[in-house]
Design an enzyme around this catalytic site. Structure first.
Site, PDB file in Angstrom:
ATOM      1  N   SER A  53       0.818  -1.216   0.000  1.00 43.18           N
ATOM      2  CA  SER A  53       0.000   0.000   0.000  1.00 43.18           C
ATOM      3  C   SER A  53       0.850   1.264   0.000  1.00 43.18           C
ATOM      4  CB  SER A  53      -0.943  -0.007   1.212  1.00 43.18           C
ATOM      5  OG  SER A  53      -0.210  -0.034   2.422  1.00 43.18           O
ATOM      6  N   ASP A  69       4.020   0.333   8.073  1.00 45.28           N
ATOM      7  CA  ASP A  69       4.425  -0.992   7.604  1.00 45.28           C
ATOM      8  C   ASP A  69       4.868  -0.882   6.152  1.00 45.28           C
ATOM      9  OD1 ASP A  69       3.808  -2.390   9.980  1.00 45.28           O
ATOM     10  OD2 ASP A  69       1.687  -2.375   9.441  1.00 45.28           O
ATOM     11  N   ASP A  71       6.536  -2.925   2.820  1.00 43.51           N
ATOM     12  CA  ASP A  71       6.883  -4.196   2.182  1.00 43.51           C
ATOM     13  C   ASP A  71       8.013  -3.973   1.188  1.00 43.51           C
ATOM     14  OD1 ASP A  71       4.793  -5.435   3.541  1.00 43.51           O
ATOM     15  OD2 ASP A  71       3.357  -4.936   1.965  1.00 43.51           O
ATOM     16  N   ASP A 121       8.950  -5.330   6.078  1.00 41.05           N
ATOM     17  CA  ASP A 121       8.604  -6.722   5.786  1.00 41.05           C
ATOM     18  C   ASP A 121       9.420  -7.124   4.569  1.00 41.05           C
ATOM     19  OD1 ASP A 121       7.169  -9.016   6.444  1.00 41.05           O
ATOM     20  OD2 ASP A 121       5.682  -8.639   4.890  1.00 41.05           O
ATOM     21  N   ARG A 307      -9.109 -15.997   2.054  1.00 39.89           N
ATOM     22  CA  ARG A 307      -9.064 -16.085   3.517  1.00 39.89           C
ATOM     23  C   ARG A 307     -10.207 -15.336   4.198  1.00 39.89           C
ATOM     24  NH1 ARG A 307      -2.584 -15.585   4.989  1.00 39.89           N
ATOM     25  NH2 ARG A 307      -1.866 -17.245   3.584  1.00 39.89           N
TER      26      ARG A 307
END
Length: 381
Positions: A53, A69, A71, A121, A307
């Protein structure tokens, strides 16, 4: 009322701050430099790039001191047919121990790195193609189009093309205005593979396809798509007590993109349209107390809602039914203060009231044409 000026101010209030952007860019650049200069991995690392994002400009401002966060994908030339997932990830442990001691933890498909101001991450991947196809893909992954740490919002003319280059002036305008995305035939058929240590197998992933699709959709929606994703994420966060925990993150983003029509004229109209389309499109699925499936933009056999439980989907659907009533009333209202009060029921106090002159007219807040350039610090030295 559309209250465009108030929506612009609202978006400014919920976007990540300039210091937060500086944090993730600094963390990503430092990690890239360290990997490039780490001798044991030099021969296998092709490139590192931002995804998620943050890269797609769909992240909202973290609350309560939470770190952003981020990535980061590491592309390698490892042969996934010759090396087990666990072995591939183990190759990076000495690097992590050297540069991030006591700050990293292994995760199912990545490594988590906790720094003072950002959570990284680290996703290890490999290019599955071989021969000339692999060489061409490596050229793409080493290009500035992939390596840029600027987001789609910051680099509005970005294209997935190895010939694309950002401006040398430091402004968020490139010298590649006439360059278009590379043909799908050159890259889309070759997703990356990533190790899954829990299942001990390699799986397919295609972050570049998600980034390119988002950029294309945002252009088709007059720049409103990524901002509508942020708005819905903020609404979900503000109303978390009345909504299920899922969908969130990329599955939520994908659902919004699926429902939003091209040609979005404004935030207010776009929000009402996408909610109404969502409710009508999935009404039958909801009536069955079931859930839809949606193929990933890069790896079509992947269901991005795999999920998500049917129960959570139905609860989310009901939450949007309630939101639709408020959003329609807010858009239809001809009184600026009343309209703002209704929008604030969805978005909270970050959505401002209009000034004395009212709502949908010229003047008031004007969004900047490009993000400010943050001051440099030594935080990631």
């Amino acid at each position: 009322m559309e209250l465009n000026s108030q929506f612009n101010a609202f978006l400014t209030n919920i976007r990540p701050t300039d210091p937060q952007k500086e944090d993730w860019k600094g963390g990503a650049k430092t990690l890239r430099e360290r990997l490039n200069n780490y001798e044991p991995l030099k021969d296998i690392v092709v490139s590192t790039f931002l995804q998620g994002s943050i890269r797609r400009s769909t992240a909202i401002r973290p609350l309560n001191g939470k770190r952003p966060d981020v990535d980061i994908v590491v592309v390698t030339n490892l042969d996934h047919n010759q090396i087990a997932p666990q072995e591939a990830m183990d190759l990076f442990v000495p690097f992590l121990e050297k540069y991030y001691p006591e700050k990293w933890v292994p995760q199912g498909r990545s490594f988590g790195i906790t720094l003072s101001y950002v959570e990284l991450d680290l996703v290890i991947t490999a290019i599955p193609a071989s021969g000339e196809e692999k060489n061409l893909l490596e050229q793409l992954y080493r290009s500035e189009s992939v390596l840029t740490v600027n987001s789609l919002e910051e680099q509005k003319d970005w294209r997935l093309n190895k010939s694309w280059k950002p401006s040398e002036s430091g402004l968020f305008i490139s010298n590649s205005a006439n360059i278009q995305d590379a043909p799908l035939s050159e890259w889309k058929a070759h997703p990356l593979v990533l190790p899954d240590r829990d299942e001990n197998k390699w799986g397919r992933t295609h972050p570049l396809a998600q980034i390119r699709w988002t950029a294309e959709k945002n252009r088709a929606c007059n720049g409103h798509y990524i901002n509508l994703v942020r708005a819905v994420k903020w609404w979900r966060q503000q109303n978390s007590d009345n909504l299920p925990k899922y969908p969130k993150g990329y599955p939520l983003e994908h659902l919004i993109g699926n429902a939003l029509d091209d040609g979005t004229p404004s935030m207010g109209k776009g929000l009402v349209q996408l909610i109404d389309t969502f409710l009508s499109r999935w009404a039958y699925v909801y009536s069955l107390r079931s859930k839809p499936s949606l193929p990933d933009h890069g790896v079509e056999e992947h269901d991005v809602l795999a999920r998500l439980s049917a129960e959570d989907f139905c609860l989310f659907y009901e939450g949007l039914e309630d939101a639709a009533i408020i959003a329609r009333s807010a858009l239809a209202s001809q009184d600026p203060k009343e309209s703002a009060e209704l929008w604030r029921k969805l978005f909270g106090t970050k959505f401002p009231f209009p000034g004395p002159q009212g709502g949908d007219r010229s003047g008031g807040f004007t969004a900047p044409t490009q993000p400010a350039e943050p001051q440099k610090t030594g935080r990631f030295a």
